[in-house]
Design a protein around this motif. Structure first.
Motif, short mmCIF file in Angstrom:
data_model
loop_
_atom_site.label_atom_id
_atom_site.label_comp_id
_atom_site.label_asym_id
_atom_site.label_seq_id
_atom_site.Cartn_x
_atom_site.Cartn_y
_atom_site.Cartn_z
N ILE A 162 0.86 -1.17 0.00
CA ILE A 162 0.00 0.00 0.00
C ILE A 162 0.90 1.23 0.00
CG2 ILE A 162 -1.70 1.32 1.30
CD1 ILE A 162 -2.77 -1.33 2.39
N ILE A 163 0.64 2.15 -0.92
CA ILE A 163 1.48 3.34 -1.05
C ILE A 163 0.61 4.60 -1.02
CG2 ILE A 163 3.23 2.10 -2.39
CD1 ILE A 163 2.11 3.60 -4.89
N ASP A 164 1.24 5.74 -0.73
CA ASP A 164 0.57 7.02 -0.92
C ASP A 164 0.44 7.29 -2.41
OD1 ASP A 164 0.44 7.57 1.83
OD2 ASP A 164 2.49 8.40 1.82
N ILE A 197 -6.28 11.43 -11.58
CA ILE A 197 -6.95 10.19 -11.96
C ILE A 197 -7.74 9.61 -10.79
CG2 ILE A 197 -6.61 7.82 -12.77
CD1 ILE A 197 -4.11 8.79 -14.22
N PHE A 198 -7.11 9.56 -9.60
CA PHE A 198 -7.75 8.99 -8.42
C PHE A 198 -7.97 10.07 -7.36
CE2 PHE A 198 -5.11 5.25 -9.91
CZ PHE A 198 -6.18 4.53 -10.41
N LYS A 199 -9.09 10.01 -6.67
CA LYS A 199 -9.35 10.94 -5.57
C LYS A 199 -8.91 10.36 -4.23
CE LYS A 199 -14.13 9.37 -4.92
NZ LYS A 199 -15.57 9.78 -4.90
N PHE A 200 -8.59 9.06 -4.22
CA PHE A 200 -8.20 8.39 -2.98
C PHE A 200 -6.70 8.52 -2.74
CE2 PHE A 200 -11.89 6.08 -4.73
CZ PHE A 200 -12.81 6.35 -3.73
N ILE A 255 -4.26 0.38 -7.90
CA ILE A 255 -5.70 0.33 -7.66
C ILE A 255 -5.99 1.00 -6.31
CG2 ILE A 255 -7.74 -1.14 -7.49
CD1 ILE A 255 -6.23 -3.37 -8.80
N PRO A 256 -6.96 1.88 -6.24
CA PRO A 256 -7.32 2.47 -4.94
C PRO A 256 -7.73 1.39 -3.94
CG PRO A 256 -8.28 3.76 -6.71
CD PRO A 256 -7.71 2.53 -7.35
N ASP A 287 -17.56 5.38 -16.55
CA ASP A 287 -16.32 6.11 -16.86
C ASP A 287 -15.44 6.38 -15.63
OD1 ASP A 287 -16.70 6.22 -19.61
OD2 ASP A 287 -17.85 8.08 -19.51
N THR A 288 -15.60 5.56 -14.61
CA THR A 288 -14.69 5.63 -13.46
C THR A 288 -13.41 4.87 -13.79
OG1 THR A 288 -16.51 5.74 -11.87
CG2 THR A 288 -14.38 5.01 -11.02
N VAL A 289 -12.26 5.49 -13.52
CA VAL A 289 -10.99 4.77 -13.70
C VAL A 289 -10.84 3.83 -12.52
CG1 VAL A 289 -8.50 4.95 -13.93
CG2 VAL A 289 -9.95 6.72 -14.92
N ILE A 290 -10.87 2.54 -12.81
CA ILE A 290 -10.79 1.54 -11.74
C ILE A 290 -9.34 1.23 -11.38
CG2 ILE A 290 -10.99 -0.39 -13.34
CD1 ILE A 290 -12.44 -0.24 -9.80
N TYR A 291 -8.47 1.19 -12.39
CA TYR A 291 -7.04 1.03 -12.11
C TYR A 291 -6.21 1.49 -13.31
CZ TYR A 291 -6.68 -3.49 -14.71
OH TYR A 291 -6.67 -4.48 -15.66
#
Length: 240
Positions: free
Chosen positions: A106-108, A116-119, A143-144, A211-215
């Motif tokens: 798990i990384i920042d 791309i990701f909000k997480f 992947i979030p 249209d969500t970027v999943i990974y």
């Protein structure tokens, strides 16, 4: 055989006949084919023509030359045409796929993925894809964590598409860039080769139906073992 009166170049006719013999099992994977001299005599052509034909087949990954030994039939390349997981591609080809996880943490979120990701926390998955004992691909996936919950290494040894579908995410499309990359010491170690082999790098985003970027995935493939066939529709081009 060769028709020298045909408008089709002699070297191309020879290529096609060699491919036909390979498909019919006259020469099988790993077997040394006839020498340049033997082929020239058999087909009634010059050794230069034979050399050109063999060179094209080597370039296409159908044959491989080994210095001092001869020219051998290669294993067929992995071919991917439609959007599907690497696991699905190999399953359809009837070949054996193994996955080796070389990094899982798990990384920042890296700054390059801020748009791309909000997480803030991502799983980083670095794995090798091994087809019939050859390392064909090195995949690095982000992947979030919020999408997946608790993930174990065992879950990552198969298809990510299937894993994500089991979690309620159905991948509908992807957006990828494809570039050639040079072999270097890093990639020699990854692919466990001593010689220079051609490499293909893809950077992809995978989307769900909303249209969500999943990974995202950053992968390097041995292009002497893997072919990505792209169907391009006419649209405005993007120049970067």
């Amino acid at each position: 055989m060769i028709n020298k009166k045909s408008p089709i170049p002699v070297y191309y006719q020879l290529e096609e006949d060699i491919k036909r013999k390979i498909e019919q099992g006259v020469w099988q994977v790993g077997q040394c084919i006839s020498s340049e001299r033997e082929l020239a005599e058999e087909y009634g052509v010059s050794r230069m023509t034979v050399r050109q034909s063999l060179g094209e087949l080597v370039q296409d990954g159908i044959l491989v030359r080994e210095k001092g030994r001869g020219t051998f039939v290669c294993k067929p390349k992995v071919k991917q045409r439609d959007m599907m997981s690497f696991s699905e591609v190999i399953a359809k080809s009837g070949r054996t796929l193994k996955t080796k996880i070389i990094e899982f943490q798990i990384i920042d979120r890296p700054s390059e993925y801020d748009d791309i990701f909000k997480f803030n926390k991502l799983y980083k998955i670095n794995r090798l894809r091994i087809v019939d004992e050859d390392i064909v691909a090195n995949e690095i996936v982000y992947i979030p964590c919020e999408y997946c919950g608790v993930v174990t290494e065992n879950m990552l040894e198969g298809s990510l598409f299937k894993m994500l579908k089991s979690l309620g995410f159905d991948i509908k499309s992807s957006d990828a860039s494809i570039v050639a990359v040079n072999m270097n010491e890093k990639y020699r170690k990854i692919f466990k080769v001593n010689n220079d082999v051609p490499l293909l790098r893809t950077k992809s985003k995978f989307f769900t139906s909303d249209d969500t970027v999943i990974y995202v995935e950053d992968s390097v493939y041995r292009s002497d073992k893997y072919v990505l066939e792209v169907n391009i529709a006419k649209r405005d081009a993007k120049i970067k």
